[in-house]
Motif scaffolding. Structure first.
Motif, mmCIF file in Angstrom:
data_model
loop_
_atom_site.group_PDB
_atom_site.id
_atom_site.type_symbol
_atom_site.label_atom_id
_atom_site.label_comp_id
_atom_site.label_asym_id
_atom_site.label_seq_id
_atom_site.Cartn_x
_atom_site.Cartn_y
_atom_site.Cartn_z
ATOM 1 N N PRO A 136 5.795 -12.089 29.064
ATOM 2 C CA PRO A 136 6.727 -12.859 29.899
ATOM 3 C C PRO A 136 7.124 -14.148 29.181
ATOM 4 C CG PRO A 136 4.492 -13.046 30.744
ATOM 5 C CD PRO A 136 4.459 -12.040 29.627
ATOM 6 N N TYR A 137 8.332 -14.538 29.382
ATOM 7 C CA TYR A 137 8.851 -15.699 28.685
ATOM 8 C C TYR A 137 9.720 -16.491 29.647
ATOM 9 C CZ TYR A 137 11.787 -18.409 25.505
ATOM 10 O OH TYR A 137 12.457 -19.428 24.885
ATOM 11 N N SER A 138 9.555 -17.761 29.620
ATOM 12 C CA SER A 138 10.393 -18.629 30.429
ATOM 13 C C SER A 138 10.667 -19.896 29.640
ATOM 14 C CB SER A 138 9.686 -18.996 31.743
ATOM 15 O OG SER A 138 10.439 -19.957 32.447
ATOM 16 N N ARG A 139 11.898 -20.248 29.597
ATOM 17 C CA ARG A 139 12.288 -21.491 28.938
ATOM 18 C C ARG A 139 13.303 -22.148 29.838
ATOM 19 N NH1 ARG A 139 15.834 -23.705 25.018
ATOM 20 N NH2 ARG A 139 14.700 -25.054 23.581
ATOM 21 N N VAL A 178 0.842 -21.110 26.655
ATOM 22 C CA VAL A 178 1.184 -22.366 26.000
ATOM 23 C C VAL A 178 2.055 -23.167 26.951
ATOM 24 C CG1 VAL A 178 2.354 -23.436 24.026
ATOM 25 C CG2 VAL A 178 1.124 -21.281 23.723
ATOM 26 N N PHE A 179 1.711 -24.423 27.140
ATOM 27 C CA PHE A 179 2.537 -25.315 27.945
ATOM 28 C C PHE A 179 2.948 -26.476 27.051
ATOM 29 C CE2 PHE A 179 3.170 -29.112 30.462
ATOM 30 C CZ PHE A 179 3.991 -28.673 31.484
#
Length: 185
Positions: A136-139, A178-179
């Motif tokens: 999952p990816y969120s930007r 990662v944040f």
């Protein structure tokens, strides 16, 4: 969930420097992901020298990042485990020049390793019971005050701690997260 891990702010420059050592990072990552191990096991798994591995474990223990797992040892055999804690670093405004340099170097290395590991996972993951879709990816961006950003971060850490403390299902795998947040320039 087991009790919430203790929060430790790491302000000692020697402790911070200890975390930047590449072999120590590998040892910490291995203990976190795979559980307790002896120095010999770690040396074999990480292709390191046993004596140096023992030294690095003692240095990490000196600063509270690992501890002996006495219930696992037999005779002279020493087992080590990762200390689950909410480790924090000094706010940037409270960092002196040396501390800032150490933390900047540590972050640069960590993010580079994260990208490398992510690319390796993409290349190596194939039909593994659905895990091949586990990227999952969120930007995005949020418009918040400094206080709201601090609250957002605390909620994120609490969520990580919640899932870190739960007993995993049989099909559980370690998933790296990662944040990163920074003001738009």
């Amino acid at each position: 969930m087991v009790g919430e891990p203790a929060r430790h702010e790491i302000t000692d420059l020697e402790a911070l420097t200890s975390l930047t050592h590449p072999r120590r990072r590998r040892i910490l990552d291995h203990l976190y992901k795979h559980g307790p191990a002896t120095s010999a096991t770690l040396a074999r798994e990480l292709d390191l020298n046993t004596g140096a591995t023992s030294y690095h474990l003692r240095e990490l223990a000196k600063h509270g990042f690992v501890e002996e797992a006495p219930s696992k040892g037999h005779g002279r055999e020493r087992w080590w485990r990762f200390v689950m804690a909410d480790f924090r670093f000094p706010r940037r405004s409270r960092q002196d020049t040396k501390t800032r340099a150490v933390l900047d170097e540590m972050n640069t290395r960590a993010f580079a390793a994260d990208i490398q590991q992510f690319q390796q996972a993409l290349a190596e993951t194939s039909d593994q019971g659905g895990w091949d879709d586990a990227f999952p990816y969120s930007r995005g961006s949020i418009r918040v005050s400094l206080g709201q950003l601090e609250a957002f971060f605390e909620e994120y850490v609490a969520l990580l701690m919640k899932y870190s403390g739960e007993e995993p299902d049989d099909d559980a795998r370690t998933v790296n997260t990662v944040f990163m947040a920074y003001p738009d320039v």
